[in-house]
Design a protein around this motif. Structure first.
Motif, short mmCIF file in Angstrom:
data_model
loop_
_atom_site.label_atom_id
_atom_site.label_comp_id
_atom_site.label_asym_id
_atom_site.label_seq_id
_atom_site.Cartn_x
_atom_site.Cartn_y
_atom_site.Cartn_z
N ALA A 7 0.90 -1.23 0.05
CA ALA A 7 0.09 0.10 -0.20
C ALA A 7 0.84 1.15 -0.01
O ALA A 7 0.53 2.37 -0.74
CB ALA A 7 -1.01 -0.02 0.99
N THR A 42 -5.67 -8.59 -0.50
CA THR A 42 -6.14 -7.49 -1.34
C THR A 42 -7.04 -6.26 -0.53
O THR A 42 -6.92 -5.28 -1.01
CB THR A 42 -7.02 -7.98 -2.38
N LEU A 43 -8.02 -6.97 0.24
CA LEU A 43 -8.77 -6.07 1.18
C LEU A 43 -7.88 -5.07 1.91
O LEU A 43 -7.99 -3.96 2.10
CB LEU A 43 -9.73 -6.72 1.92
N GLU A 44 -6.85 -5.68 2.66
CA GLU A 44 -5.98 -5.13 3.56
C GLU A 44 -5.12 -4.11 2.71
O GLU A 44 -4.94 -2.85 3.38
CB GLU A 44 -5.02 -6.02 4.25
N VAL A 45 -4.73 -4.42 1.48
CA VAL A 45 -3.90 -3.29 0.86
C VAL A 45 -4.80 -2.06 0.33
O VAL A 45 -4.59 -0.99 0.82
CB VAL A 45 -3.44 -3.87 -0.63
N GLN A 46 -6.10 -2.32 -0.03
CA GLN A 46 -7.14 -1.41 -0.18
C GLN A 46 -7.40 -0.47 0.90
O GLN A 46 -7.28 0.78 0.77
CB GLN A 46 -8.48 -1.85 -0.82
N GLN A 47 -7.51 -0.98 1.82
CA GLN A 47 -8.32 -0.22 3.15
C GLN A 47 -6.87 0.57 3.90
O GLN A 47 -7.15 1.51 4.34
CB GLN A 47 -8.44 -1.13 4.24
N THR A 48 -5.71 -0.11 3.66
CA THR A 48 -4.36 0.65 4.02
C THR A 48 -4.08 2.03 3.18
O THR A 48 -4.23 3.30 3.48
CB THR A 48 -3.19 -0.27 4.15
N ARG A 49 -4.47 1.77 1.66
CA ARG A 49 -4.35 2.93 0.71
C ARG A 49 -5.45 4.05 1.21
O ARG A 49 -5.07 5.27 0.99
CB ARG A 49 -4.50 2.54 -0.67
N GLU A 50 -6.48 3.61 1.47
CA GLU A 50 -7.97 4.36 1.72
C GLU A 50 -7.39 5.33 3.12
O GLU A 50 -7.69 6.51 3.08
CB GLU A 50 -9.12 3.78 1.98
#
Length: 102
Positions: free
Chosen positions: A13, A41-49
């Motif tokens: 992320a 994938t969800l962890e990467v997305q949530q971290t980027r957000e």
């Protein structure tokens, strides 16, 4: 996901991933475990957000005169750019139109 995989998702992320981590991500995403892939994938997305929200909240506007100072510095250091035609472009001698040479 284990702690190492969560750390890897955070590294992805942040965009600071090295060759060894890229291999680990590839292995993780190639796994036969669809839950692990989805969690990663969800962890990467949530971290980027979360990073984007933090960056937006912490952002401060630049000083009002900054734009003028930057543009003045650019103008003082560099003459105006001239447009250089593409090296393959030439004017056709018969009709004056541009023709592109291969």
């Amino acid at each position: 996901m284990n702690e190492s995989q969560i750390d890897l998702a955070h590294t992805v992320a942040l965009g600071s991933i090295g060759d060894e981590d890229q291999r680990a991500v590839r292995e993780l995403l190639d796994t036969a475990n669809p839950t692990l892939r989805a969690d990663f994938t969800l962890e990467v997305q949530q971290t980027r957000e979360a990073l984007a929200l933090y960056a937006a909240a912490a952002a401060t506007p630049p000083p009002a005169a900054l734009r003028d100072r930057v543009l003045s510095a650019i103008a003082a250091d560099h003459p105006p750019a001239t447009v250089i035609p593409h090296p393959r472009a030439a004017v056709h001698p018969g009709n004056g139109r541009r023709a592109v040479r291969d």
